[in-house]
Design a protein around this motif. Structure first.
Motif, PDB file in Angstrom:
ATOM      1  N   VAL A   4       0.718 -13.347 -11.015  1.00 19.86           N
ATOM      2  CA  VAL A   4       0.352 -11.995 -10.064  1.00 19.86           C
ATOM      3  C   VAL A   4       1.821 -11.616 -10.505  1.00 19.86           C
ATOM      4  O   VAL A   4       2.846 -12.146 -11.046  1.00 19.86           O
ATOM      5  CB  VAL A   4       0.892 -12.500  -8.462  1.00 19.86           C
ATOM      6  CG1 VAL A   4       0.794 -10.981  -7.662  1.00 19.86           C
ATOM      7  CG2 VAL A   4      -0.694 -13.369  -8.130  1.00 19.86           C
ATOM      8  N   ASN A   5       1.937 -10.437 -10.651  1.00 15.19           N
ATOM      9  CA  ASN A   5       3.950  -9.450 -10.986  1.00 15.19           C
ATOM     10  C   ASN A   5       4.016  -9.391 -10.110  1.00 15.19           C
ATOM     11  O   ASN A   5       3.992  -8.328  -9.789  1.00 15.19           O
ATOM     12  CB  ASN A   5       2.720  -8.400 -11.534  1.00 15.19           C
ATOM     13  CG  ASN A   5       4.112  -7.908 -12.782  1.00 15.19           C
ATOM     14  OD1 ASN A   5       5.734  -8.287 -12.769  1.00 15.19           O
ATOM     15  ND2 ASN A   5       4.237  -6.800 -13.153  1.00 15.19           N
ATOM     16  N   ASP A   6       5.036 -10.648  -9.679  1.00 13.85           N
ATOM     17  CA  ASP A   6       5.917 -10.719  -8.749  1.00 13.85           C
ATOM     18  C   ASP A   6       7.389 -10.947  -9.745  1.00 13.85           C
ATOM     19  O   ASP A   6       7.065 -11.632 -10.023  1.00 13.85           O
ATOM     20  CB  ASP A   6       5.435 -10.808  -7.833  1.00 13.85           C
ATOM     21  CG  ASP A   6       4.947 -10.057  -6.146  1.00 13.85           C
ATOM     22  OD1 ASP A   6       4.747  -9.235  -6.063  1.00 13.85           O
ATOM     23  OD2 ASP A   6       4.502 -11.683  -5.643  1.00 13.85           O
ATOM     24  N   ILE A   7       7.980  -9.756  -8.919  1.00 11.61           N
ATOM     25  CA  ILE A   7       9.763 -10.683  -9.799  1.00 11.61           C
ATOM     26  C   ILE A   7      10.409 -11.122  -8.280  1.00 11.61           C
ATOM     27  O   ILE A   7      10.371 -10.690  -7.554  1.00 11.61           O
ATOM     28  CB  ILE A   7      10.476  -9.449 -10.474  1.00 11.61           C
ATOM     29  CG1 ILE A   7      10.400  -8.039  -9.629  1.00 11.61           C
ATOM     30  CG2 ILE A   7       9.299  -9.264 -11.350  1.00 11.61           C
ATOM     31  CD1 ILE A   7      10.945  -7.070 -10.120  1.00 11.61           C
ATOM     32  N   TRP A   8      11.681 -11.553  -9.070  1.00  8.05           N
ATOM     33  CA  TRP A   8      12.780 -11.392  -7.980  1.00  8.05           C
ATOM     34  C   TRP A   8      13.836 -10.163  -7.901  1.00  8.05           C
ATOM     35  O   TRP A   8      14.352  -9.754  -9.060  1.00  8.05           O
ATOM     36  CB  TRP A   8      13.205 -13.029  -7.994  1.00  8.05           C
ATOM     37  CG  TRP A   8      14.224 -13.348  -7.500  1.00  8.05           C
ATOM     38  CD1 TRP A   8      16.038 -12.852  -7.155  1.00  8.05           C
ATOM     39  CD2 TRP A   8      14.187 -14.385  -5.962  1.00  8.05           C
ATOM     40  NE1 TRP A   8      16.267 -14.076  -6.054  1.00  8.05           N
ATOM     41  CE2 TRP A   8      15.497 -14.954  -5.331  1.00  8.05           C
ATOM     42  CE3 TRP A   8      13.101 -14.733  -5.875  1.00  8.05           C
ATOM     43  CZ2 TRP A   8      15.750 -14.853  -4.003  1.00  8.05           C
ATOM     44  CZ3 TRP A   8      12.974 -15.672  -4.320  1.00  8.05           C
ATOM     45  CH2 TRP A   8      14.806 -15.647  -3.048  1.00  8.05           C
ATOM     46  N   LEU A   9      14.099 -10.076  -6.632  1.00  8.60           N
ATOM     47  CA  LEU A   9      15.366  -9.261  -6.827  1.00  8.60           C
ATOM     48  C   LEU A   9      16.756  -9.023  -7.081  1.00  8.60           C
ATOM     49  O   LEU A   9      16.834 -10.434  -6.633  1.00  8.60           O
ATOM     50  CB  LEU A   9      14.923  -8.395  -5.574  1.00  8.60           C
ATOM     51  CG  LEU A   9      13.536  -7.062  -5.362  1.00  8.60           C
ATOM     52  CD1 LEU A   9      13.523  -6.755  -3.650  1.00  8.60           C
ATOM     53  CD2 LEU A   9      13.425  -6.320  -6.449  1.00  8.60           C
ATOM     54  N   SER A  10      17.814  -8.442  -7.277  1.00 10.50           N
ATOM     55  CA  SER A  10      18.821  -9.106  -6.996  1.00 10.50           C
ATOM     56  C   SER A  10      19.336  -7.820  -7.286  1.00 10.50           C
ATOM     57  O   SER A  10      18.769  -6.444  -7.672  1.00 10.50           O
ATOM     58  CB  SER A  10      19.204 -10.278  -8.358  1.00 10.50           C
ATOM     59  OG  SER A  10      18.803  -9.403  -9.658  1.00 10.50           O
ATOM     60  N   GLN A  71      19.480  -1.617   2.452  1.00 12.30           N
ATOM     61  CA  GLN A  71      19.614  -2.539   3.590  1.00 12.30           C
ATOM     62  C   GLN A  71      18.954  -3.989   3.241  1.00 12.30           C
ATOM     63  O   GLN A  71      19.814  -5.205   3.500  1.00 12.30           O
ATOM     64  CB  GLN A  71      18.265  -1.929   4.395  1.00 12.30           C
ATOM     65  CG  GLN A  71      18.047  -2.755   5.396  1.00 12.30           C
ATOM     66  CD  GLN A  71      19.273  -2.712   6.429  1.00 12.30           C
ATOM     67  OE1 GLN A  71      20.152  -1.659   7.264  1.00 12.30           O
ATOM     68  NE2 GLN A  71      19.804  -3.770   7.409  1.00 12.30           N
ATOM     69  N   ILE A  72      18.341  -3.723   2.602  1.00 10.67           N
ATOM     70  CA  ILE A  72      18.557  -5.465   1.404  1.00 10.67           C
ATOM     71  C   ILE A  72      19.015  -6.072   0.806  1.00 10.67           C
ATOM     72  O   ILE A  72      19.180  -7.052   0.793  1.00 10.67           O
ATOM     73  CB  ILE A  72      17.099  -5.013  -0.103  1.00 10.67           C
ATOM     74  CG1 ILE A  72      15.698  -4.588   0.779  1.00 10.67           C
ATOM     75  CG2 ILE A  72      16.712  -5.913  -0.640  1.00 10.67           C
ATOM     76  CD1 ILE A  72      14.714  -3.583  -0.372  1.00 10.67           C
ATOM     77  N   LYS A  73      20.401  -4.982  -0.092  1.00 10.57           N
ATOM     78  CA  LYS A  73      21.007  -6.038  -0.664  1.00 10.57           C
ATOM     79  C   LYS A  73      22.507  -6.861   1.025  1.00 10.57           C
ATOM     80  O   LYS A  73      22.518  -7.077   0.535  1.00 10.57           O
ATOM     81  CB  LYS A  73      22.378  -4.815  -0.853  1.00 10.57           C
ATOM     82  CG  LYS A  73      21.600  -4.773  -2.760  1.00 10.57           C
ATOM     83  CD  LYS A  73      22.543  -3.672  -3.838  1.00 10.57           C
ATOM     84  CE  LYS A  73      24.462  -3.882  -3.101  1.00 10.57           C
ATOM     85  NZ  LYS A  73      24.888  -1.862  -3.262  1.00 10.57           N
TER      86      LYS A  73
END
Length: 100
Positions: A4-10, A71-73
């Protein structure tokens, strides 16, 4: 193998969530989605706008996405795209003989 093409955000890779405003294809698609769920209707409305209106709507979509990114950050919710991995995948593989 199936992935599944998911990634970890940063913070260093924010473009994965917030593409640059110069990515007009991305923001055009977001604008079209906001106009109408019927892509034909949305395209018709969008095509009647002048370039200034189109840029203004792209900027509006960028600003909304940027607000969500901030908000994510702030919440350090970098696993956002993994958190919703619920359910299952149905995969069908068909094999045919090229000689038939």
């Amino acid at each position: 193998m199936l992935t599944v093409n998911d990634i970890w955000l940063s913070p260093e890779h924010k473009e994965a969530y917030l593409p640059p405003i110069t990515n007009t294809d991305y923001y055009k698609n977001r604008v079209l989605d906001s106009i109408n769920s019927d892509r034909n209707i949305a395209e018709k409305v969008y095509s009647q706008w002048d370039e200034g209106k189109k840029k203004q709507e792209h900027k509006k979509q960028y600003d909304e996405r940027n607000k969500k990114w901030q908000q994510i950050k702030k919440n350090r919710n970098f696993s956002l795209w993994y958190d919703d991995n619920l359910g299952a995948f149905a995969v069908t593989i068909s094999v045919t003989n090229a000689n038939n």
